[in-house]
Design an enzyme around this catalytic site. Structure first.
Site, PDB file in Angstrom:
ATOM      1  N   GLU A  76      -4.859   0.364  10.514  1.00  0.00           N
ATOM      2  CA  GLU A  76      -6.049  -0.395  10.913  1.00  0.00           C
ATOM      3  C   GLU A  76      -5.766  -1.353  12.076  1.00  0.00           C
ATOM      4  O   GLU A  76      -6.507  -2.312  12.289  1.00  0.00           O
ATOM      5  CB  GLU A  76      -6.608  -1.157   9.707  1.00  0.00           C
ATOM      6  CG  GLU A  76      -7.077  -0.236   8.598  1.00  0.00           C
ATOM      7  CD  GLU A  76      -7.742  -1.008   7.460  1.00  0.00           C
ATOM      8  OE1 GLU A  76      -8.960  -1.188   7.493  1.00  0.00           O
ATOM      9  OE2 GLU A  76      -7.028  -1.442   6.547  1.00  0.00           O
ATOM     10  N   SER A 122     -10.213   1.215   5.752  1.00  0.00           N
ATOM     11  CA  SER A 122     -10.936   1.933   6.802  1.00  0.00           C
ATOM     12  C   SER A 122     -11.042   3.429   6.515  1.00  0.00           C
ATOM     13  O   SER A 122     -11.214   4.224   7.431  1.00  0.00           O
ATOM     14  CB  SER A 122     -10.287   1.716   8.185  1.00  0.00           C
ATOM     15  OG  SER A 122     -10.487   0.380   8.604  1.00  0.00           O
ATOM     16  N   TYR A 167     -16.690   3.620  12.318  1.00  0.00           N
ATOM     17  CA  TYR A 167     -16.385   2.989  13.605  1.00  0.00           C
ATOM     18  C   TYR A 167     -17.011   3.654  14.820  1.00  0.00           C
ATOM     19  O   TYR A 167     -16.720   3.286  15.944  1.00  0.00           O
ATOM     20  CB  TYR A 167     -14.868   2.859  13.776  1.00  0.00           C
ATOM     21  CG  TYR A 167     -14.281   1.989  12.687  1.00  0.00           C
ATOM     22  CD1 TYR A 167     -14.634   0.638  12.602  1.00  0.00           C
ATOM     23  CD2 TYR A 167     -13.439   2.503  11.727  1.00  0.00           C
ATOM     24  CE1 TYR A 167     -14.137  -0.164  11.597  1.00  0.00           C
ATOM     25  CE2 TYR A 167     -12.926   1.706  10.707  1.00  0.00           C
ATOM     26  CZ  TYR A 167     -13.284   0.381  10.652  1.00  0.00           C
ATOM     27  OH  TYR A 167     -12.790  -0.411   9.654  1.00  0.00           O
ATOM     28  N   ARG A 198     -14.784  -9.213   0.766  1.00  0.00           N
ATOM     29  CA  ARG A 198     -15.992  -8.377   0.732  1.00  0.00           C
ATOM     30  C   ARG A 198     -15.815  -7.401  -0.421  1.00  0.00           C
ATOM     31  O   ARG A 198     -14.821  -6.691  -0.488  1.00  0.00           O
ATOM     32  CB  ARG A 198     -16.161  -7.611   2.045  1.00  0.00           C
ATOM     33  CG  ARG A 198     -17.590  -7.038   2.242  1.00  0.00           C
ATOM     34  CD  ARG A 198     -17.641  -5.987   3.330  1.00  0.00           C
ATOM     35  NE  ARG A 198     -17.009  -4.768   2.886  1.00  0.00           N
ATOM     36  CZ  ARG A 198     -16.138  -4.056   3.616  1.00  0.00           C
ATOM     37  NH1 ARG A 198     -15.802  -4.426   4.824  1.00  0.00           N
ATOM     38  NH2 ARG A 198     -15.611  -2.955   3.113  1.00  0.00           N
ATOM     39  N   ASP A 246     -17.175  -4.260  -2.611  1.00  0.00           N
ATOM     40  CA  ASP A 246     -17.985  -3.052  -2.389  1.00  0.00           C
ATOM     41  C   ASP A 246     -18.358  -2.382  -3.712  1.00  0.00           C
ATOM     42  O   ASP A 246     -17.524  -2.270  -4.611  1.00  0.00           O
ATOM     43  CB  ASP A 246     -17.200  -2.039  -1.544  1.00  0.00           C
ATOM     44  CG  ASP A 246     -16.770  -2.571  -0.175  1.00  0.00           C
ATOM     45  OD1 ASP A 246     -17.223  -3.668   0.208  1.00  0.00           O
ATOM     46  OD2 ASP A 246     -15.994  -1.877   0.505  1.00  0.00           O
ATOM     47  N   GLU A 256     -14.259  -1.573  -4.714  1.00  0.00           N
ATOM     48  CA  GLU A 256     -13.016  -2.226  -4.270  1.00  0.00           C
ATOM     49  C   GLU A 256     -13.307  -3.612  -3.729  1.00  0.00           C
ATOM     50  O   GLU A 256     -14.450  -3.984  -3.482  1.00  0.00           O
ATOM     51  CB  GLU A 256     -12.338  -1.389  -3.189  1.00  0.00           C
ATOM     52  CG  GLU A 256     -13.204  -1.251  -1.949  1.00  0.00           C
ATOM     53  CD  GLU A 256     -12.396  -1.099  -0.666  1.00  0.00           C
ATOM     54  OE1 GLU A 256     -11.168  -1.264  -0.704  1.00  0.00           O
ATOM     55  OE2 GLU A 256     -13.019  -0.857   0.375  1.00  0.00           O
ATOM     56  N   ASN A 267     -12.004  -6.160  -0.616  1.00  0.00           N
ATOM     57  CA  ASN A 267     -11.269  -6.276   0.645  1.00  0.00           C
ATOM     58  C   ASN A 267     -11.039  -7.747   0.953  1.00  0.00           C
ATOM     59  O   ASN A 267     -11.985  -8.500   1.175  1.00  0.00           O
ATOM     60  CB  ASN A 267     -12.073  -5.634   1.781  1.00  0.00           C
ATOM     61  CG  ASN A 267     -12.139  -4.126   1.639  1.00  0.00           C
ATOM     62  OD1 ASN A 267     -11.156  -3.430   1.897  1.00  0.00           O
ATOM     63  ND2 ASN A 267     -13.275  -3.622   1.198  1.00  0.00           N
ATOM     64  N   GLY A 273     -13.452  -6.292   7.714  1.00  0.00           N
ATOM     65  CA  GLY A 273     -13.762  -6.169   9.140  1.00  0.00           C
ATOM     66  C   GLY A 273     -14.525  -7.397   9.609  1.00  0.00           C
ATOM     67  O   GLY A 273     -15.409  -7.879   8.910  1.00  0.00           O
TER      68      GLY A 273
HETATM   69  P1  ATP Z   1     -12.600  -0.217   3.545  1.00  0.00           P
HETATM   70  O1  ATP Z   1     -12.666   0.117   4.998  1.00  0.00           O
HETATM   71  O2  ATP Z   1     -13.916  -0.718   3.024  1.00  0.00           O
HETATM   72  O3  ATP Z   1     -11.443  -1.061   3.157  1.00  0.00           O
HETATM   73  P2  ATP Z   1     -11.225   1.887   2.040  1.00  0.00           P
HETATM   74  O4  ATP Z   1     -10.406   2.632   3.004  1.00  0.00           O
HETATM   75  O5  ATP Z   1     -10.565   0.896   1.168  1.00  0.00           O
HETATM   76  O6  ATP Z   1     -12.460   1.214   2.783  1.00  0.00           O
HETATM   77  P3  ATP Z   1     -12.965   3.010  -0.047  1.00  0.00           P
HETATM   78  O7  ATP Z   1     -13.972   1.948   0.141  1.00  0.00           O
HETATM   79  O8  ATP Z   1     -12.238   3.045  -1.339  1.00  0.00           O
HETATM   80  O9  ATP Z   1     -11.916   3.028   1.164  1.00  0.00           O
HETATM   81  O10 ATP Z   1     -13.641   4.444   0.161  1.00  0.00           O
HETATM   82  C1  ATP Z   1     -14.241   4.758   1.408  1.00  0.00           C
HETATM   83  C2  ATP Z   1     -15.557   5.451   1.205  1.00  0.00           C
HETATM   84  O11 ATP Z   1     -15.372   6.682   0.487  1.00  0.00           O
HETATM   85  C3  ATP Z   1     -16.571   4.680   0.385  1.00  0.00           C
HETATM   86  O12 ATP Z   1     -17.263   3.735   1.162  1.00  0.00           O
HETATM   87  C4  ATP Z   1     -17.468   5.831  -0.107  1.00  0.00           C
HETATM   88  O13 ATP Z   1     -18.320   6.300   0.923  1.00  0.00           O
HETATM   89  C5  ATP Z   1     -16.459   6.913  -0.406  1.00  0.00           C
HETATM   90  N1  ATP Z   1     -15.946   6.845  -1.783  1.00  0.00           N
HETATM   91  C6  ATP Z   1     -14.756   6.339  -2.135  1.00  0.00           C
HETATM   92  N2  ATP Z   1     -14.535   6.434  -3.454  1.00  0.00           N
HETATM   93  C7  ATP Z   1     -15.623   7.007  -3.970  1.00  0.00           C
HETATM   94  C8  ATP Z   1     -16.014   7.395  -5.297  1.00  0.00           C
HETATM   95  N3  ATP Z   1     -15.195   7.228  -6.335  1.00  0.00           N
HETATM   96  N4  ATP Z   1     -17.237   7.975  -5.464  1.00  0.00           N
HETATM   97  C9  ATP Z   1     -18.053   8.162  -4.403  1.00  0.00           C
HETATM   98  N5  ATP Z   1     -17.746   7.834  -3.137  1.00  0.00           N
HETATM   99  C10 ATP Z   1     -16.547   7.276  -2.911  1.00  0.00           C
HETATM  100 MG    MG Z   2     -10.749  -1.175   1.233  1.00  0.00          MG
HETATM  101 MG    MG Z   3     -14.473   0.277   1.207  1.00  0.00          MG
HETATM  102 MG    MG Z   4     -10.386  -2.752   3.903  1.00  0.00          MG
END
Ligand code: ATP
Ligand code: MG
Ligand code: MG
Ligand code: MG
Length: 339
Positions: free
Chosen positions: A15, A174, A245, A284, A286, A300, A302, A306
């Site tokens: 990231e 991300s 992005y 944040r 989610d 999750e 964060n 961002g």
């Molecule tokens: P961030 O950039 O918010 O830190 P991240 O890389 O930690 O994101 P997640 O938020 O865990 O990743 O997952 C990214 C995306 O994948 C979610 O926003 C959603 O669109 C999809 N997703 C992840 N896990 C699931 C799930 N268990 N069921 C449905 N969709 C999911």
């Molecule tokens: Mg995350």
């Molecule tokens: Mg996320």
């Molecule tokens: Mg993040």
């Protein structure tokens, strides 16, 4: 007298680029009549020093006596009043930098070692939040060695969850390294990708066929407040890196059109999670929301979301009446209040 702020950006995670975008916005927004800001970019290789200075330090050992070693200056209580570690992902959002700054005795924006480390790891987060009674998807952990030595066990764990499922590196952001796996034939590739980025991988049941994605901002230390709830909408299978992005691929809706009781439940769950994880400053949180069933699942947390002027977190607090520059000022104040 102006506060001296060290703004750390970039970093060694996937990231890096996102962090630079966030930092450019924060750099412009910190009021110059209150803050003297020094930005330091950490390279993808983790270098804090310009090459000439590193060479000199190696040849003469001068680094031990100060000189221009950025890390040393950061670790000197005289150097800065506070650090804004605007780093996302491992080696930044995961407690490592926070540990360094804690040792150095310098206040910093955001969560400490514990809150950062636990929130960065999706498995640890799920375990802590489960014990706090927060609803989440079903999940399984796999570690790299198991995938190498006993892949059939890992595949069996996936089968327990059913398809489709999500495969994610436990410590990233991300959407880097995340795959939606529609059937068993796609599993190997998804696991290889996730394990190329992390020793620990989480397998997750899907939240719903097409869940609504809600996000809420938390601000504060021991008396945190929640922002209005926001919603992300996009035309993609899931919210992947490109959708996140690429300009115009996703839209933010603030406040999210929701029944009042659901919005309130999101905010309450987010505050409970923030406290359970020992977060500080900002986060944040989610969620997935299934309109059909009414299911609301926490996805999750964060701890350094961002932070460009168009990112969700600052937009959520803008909707609550706090401008971007008031928000970053408040975050520095919270860092100074923390101890
Ligand atoms: P961030 O950039 O918010 O830190 P991240 O890389 O930690 O994101 P997640 O938020 O865990 O990743 O997952 C990214 C995306 O994948 C979610 O926003 C959603 O669109 C999809 N997703 C992840 N896990 C699931 C799930 N268990 N069921 C449905 N969709 C999911
Ligand atoms: Mg995350
Ligand atoms: Mg996320
Ligand atoms: Mg993040």
């Amino acid at each position: 007298v102006k506060k001296r702020i060290l703004l750390l950006a970039g970093g060694q995670s996937g990231e890096h680029e996102v962090s630079l975008r966030s930092a450019r916005s924060v750099l412009r927004a910190l009021p110059r009549d209150q803050f003297d800001v020094t930005p330091v970019v950490i390279s993808p290789q983790g270098r804090w020093l310009p090459p000439g200075d590193t060479q000199r330090a190696l040849e003469t050992g001068e680094a031990q006596r100060g000189g221009d070693l950025v890390l040393h200056r950061a670790a000197s209580a005289e150097g800065y009043d506070a650090v804004f570690p605007l780093l996302h992902g491992p080696m930044g959002e995961d407690g490592t930098i926070q540990g360094l700054l804690t040792l150095a005795g310098i206040p910093f924006v955001g969560s400490g070692v514990l809150g950062s480390a636990v929130s960065m790891d999706k498995v640890m987060t799920k375990q802590v939040l489960a014990s706090a009674g927060i609803p989440q998807v079903a999940w399984r952990l796999a570690v790299r060695r198991e995938w190498q030595d006993r892949p059939e066990e890992v595949c069996a764990r996936a089968a327990e969850l059913g398809y489709p499922l999500f495969v994610k590196p436990a410590n990233l952001g991300s959407s880097v390294g995340i795959s939606k796996v529609n059937h068993p034939g796609e599993l190997e590739r998804a696991l290889d990708l996730a394990f190329s980025l992390d020793r620990r991988v989480i397998l997750e049941a899907v939240a719903a066929h097409k869940p609504r994605e809600l996000e809420v901002g938390i601000l504060g230390n021991d008396a945190p407040i929640a922002s209005p709830v926001g919603e992300l909408r996009f035309d993609a299978d899931f919210y992947d890196y490109e959708t996140k992005y690429t300009e115009g691929r996703a839209t933010m809706h603030i406040p999210a059109p929701l029944p009042a009781d659901i919005a309130e439940r999101v905010r309450t769950l987010a505050l409970t999670a923030f406290r359970a994880l020992d977060c500080a400053g900002l986060a944040r949180v989610d969620f997935f929301y299934d309109e059909q069933t009414g299911d609301l699942l926490l996805n999750e947390v964060n701890t350094m979301p961002g932070f460009t002027t168009t990112s969700m977190y600052p937009k959520l607090f803008e909707a609550a009446g706090l401008s971007y520059s008031e928000l970053v000022t408040r975050l520095v104040e919270l860092a100074l209040e923390k101890r």
